[in-house]
Design a protein around this motif. Structure first.
Motif, short mmCIF file in Angstrom:
data_model
loop_
_atom_site.label_atom_id
_atom_site.label_comp_id
_atom_site.label_asym_id
_atom_site.label_seq_id
_atom_site.Cartn_x
_atom_site.Cartn_y
_atom_site.Cartn_z
N VAL A 54 -24.84 13.39 4.07
CA VAL A 54 -24.86 14.06 2.78
C VAL A 54 -26.24 13.83 2.17
CG1 VAL A 54 -23.88 14.14 0.45
CG2 VAL A 54 -22.39 13.75 2.43
N TYR A 55 -26.89 14.92 1.78
CA TYR A 55 -28.25 14.89 1.26
C TYR A 55 -28.23 15.34 -0.20
CZ TYR A 55 -29.39 14.64 6.22
OH TYR A 55 -29.46 14.25 7.53
N ILE A 56 -28.74 14.50 -1.08
CA ILE A 56 -28.65 14.75 -2.52
C ILE A 56 -30.01 15.20 -3.05
CG2 ILE A 56 -27.96 13.81 -4.76
CD1 ILE A 56 -26.59 11.52 -3.09
N GLY A 57 -30.05 16.41 -3.59
CA GLY A 57 -31.27 16.92 -4.19
C GLY A 57 -31.10 17.06 -5.69
N GLY A 58 -31.67 18.13 -6.25
CA GLY A 58 -31.59 18.34 -7.69
C GLY A 58 -32.63 17.52 -8.42
N GLY A 59 -32.71 17.71 -9.74
CA GLY A 59 -33.75 17.06 -10.50
C GLY A 59 -33.42 15.67 -10.98
N ILE A 60 -32.14 15.26 -10.94
CA ILE A 60 -31.74 13.99 -11.52
C ILE A 60 -31.79 12.85 -10.51
CG2 ILE A 60 -29.86 12.75 -12.67
CD1 ILE A 60 -28.94 15.43 -13.81
N ALA A 61 -31.20 13.05 -9.32
CA ALA A 61 -31.04 11.97 -8.35
C ALA A 61 -32.35 11.25 -7.99
CB ALA A 61 -30.34 12.49 -7.10
N PRO A 62 -33.46 11.98 -7.74
CA PRO A 62 -34.69 11.24 -7.40
C PRO A 62 -35.17 10.29 -8.50
CG PRO A 62 -34.89 13.56 -6.80
CD PRO A 62 -33.64 13.43 -7.62
N ARG A 63 -34.77 10.55 -9.75
CA ARG A 63 -35.19 9.69 -10.85
C ARG A 63 -34.31 8.45 -10.99
NH1 ARG A 63 -35.55 14.98 -13.43
NH2 ARG A 63 -37.73 15.53 -13.77
N ILE A 64 -33.12 8.48 -10.39
CA ILE A 64 -32.20 7.36 -10.56
C ILE A 64 -31.76 6.78 -9.22
CG2 ILE A 64 -31.37 8.22 -12.79
CD1 ILE A 64 -28.79 9.13 -11.33
N VAL A 65 -32.66 6.81 -8.24
CA VAL A 65 -32.34 6.28 -6.91
C VAL A 65 -31.87 4.83 -7.00
CG1 VAL A 65 -33.30 5.61 -4.68
CG2 VAL A 65 -33.83 7.86 -5.62
N LYS A 66 -32.57 4.02 -7.79
CA LYS A 66 -32.19 2.61 -7.90
C LYS A 66 -30.78 2.47 -8.47
CE LYS A 66 -33.80 -1.86 -9.62
NZ LYS A 66 -34.83 -2.57 -10.43
N VAL A 67 -30.44 3.30 -9.45
CA VAL A 67 -29.10 3.27 -10.02
C VAL A 67 -28.07 3.59 -8.94
CG1 VAL A 67 -27.53 4.37 -11.67
CG2 VAL A 67 -29.88 3.83 -12.35
#
Length: 334
Positions: A262-275
């Motif tokens: 499963v590959y997660i894109g969009g504008g939010i996920a890259p900003r909250i990888v640590k979360v």
């Protein structure tokens, strides 16, 4: 399938990005970003974008990915006012063909050849080749598609998973759900797992914790406050967002038996990888009895490459016969 140069576009509810693939095998050359609100229609935005390029050859064909359901010769964006018709755009610019697809079709196509350095794993699982894959992403809305091996081809199945109903799974979530703002009297995946959804979720969490209704704030402010821990409600919201995203990722992995990841894109996920790495994302993803053992073997990753849709549009233009997908296709009569 496409005559070069090929105009490519990634058209979302807020912004549209246009580029040009000048020759077979080339990667797209970015022309510009255009705000959808700044133009009455897509042809106006394309004209402005082409005018901003230097030494740009006129395009001969186009493939455009849009944030909306492709269900007729004219398609309206889900979260913006534009109506998009491939034939009209082709005629406006003298093109031999124009193809319009859902915005997650190229993201899925790009996942077929994505490199490990363009991914950040969430969980310890190594990739498993040969199976189906799911791509999804929370942004202005919520998009999802599957990439399924089919004989010698890769079939791309676009979905409207973001508009499916979404419910609570424990006592705290039930309290949050009671406080959540409804969208057309529904709580859907997109109503929670999106930029606007992040604002709704934060307001609901703050309402539950304080006992008082809370005004919505900008999703970027929620993210910033949550990452810096300057707002405990925002930090808790991001943690809840990660768990909810893990649950939906797991549901879609089960739906398509996405054993290759499963590959997660969009504008939010890259900003909250640590979360995502530190929250209950993987636990929620794997908690799918009686298939928990299978889920533990499915890798989950955040797409961190810039413009994954452009890479996928290049794959569709350059290797079109490799993929099978649904879209709006117009070709000039011979």
């Amino acid at each position: 399938m496409f005559e070069f140069p090929v105009l490519v576009g990634d058209i979302g509810g807020t912004n549209a990005r246009f580029g040009l693939i000048e020759a077979q095998g080339a990667m797209p050359r970015l022309l510009s970003h255009e705000a959808t609100a700044d133009h009455p229609d897509p042809s106006s935005a394309i004209k402005a974008s082409l005018a901003k390029g230097r030494d740009v050859k006129p395009p001969r064909s186009a493939i455009l990915a849009i944030a909306g359901r492709i269900d007729g010769p004219e398609v309206r964006l889900t979260n913006a006012h534009w109506k998009i018709a491939g034939q009209r755009i082709a005629e406006d610019f003298g093109l031999s063909s124009a193809v319009v697809v859902n915005d997650y079709v190229p993201v899925a196509a790009g996942a077929a050849g994505i490199e490990p350095h363009d991914l950040t794993p969430v969980g310890p699982c190594p990739p498993v080749p040969g199976g189906a894959r799911v791509v999804l992403g929370p942004g202005t809305g919520f998009g999802a598609a599957a990439l399924v091996p089919y004989a010698a081809h890769l079939a791309i199945v676009s979905t409207e998973a973001g508009h499916t109903d979404f419910g609570p799974a424990d006592a705290f979530e039930e309290q949050v759900w009671h406080a959540l703002e409804r969208v057309e009297d529904r709580i859907t995946v997109e109503a929670v797992l999106s930029g606007p959804g992040l604002s709704r979720l934060h307001a609901a969490v703050a309402h539950v914790r304080t006992g008082k209704p809370h005004e919505k704030i900008d999703p970027a402010a929620v993210t910033e406050a949550g990452l810096t821990a300057s707002d405990p409600h925002a930090a808790e919201t991001l943690d809840l967002f990660g768990r909810l995203l893990g649950r939906v990722c797991g549901d879609l992995a089960l739906t398509f038996l996405a054993t290759s990841g499963v590959y997660i894109g969009g504008g939010i996920a890259p900003r909250i990888v640590k979360v995502l790495q530190e929250s209950g994302f993987r636990e929620a993803f794997e908690r799918k009895a009686p298939f928990a053992a299978m889920m533990r073997q499915i890798p989950t990753s955040v797409i961190t490459v810039h413009d994954p849709a452009f890479q996928g549009l290049a794959a569709l233009a350059n290797e079109g016969r490799k993929f099978v997908y649904h879209g709006q296709v117009w070709r000039k009569a011979e």
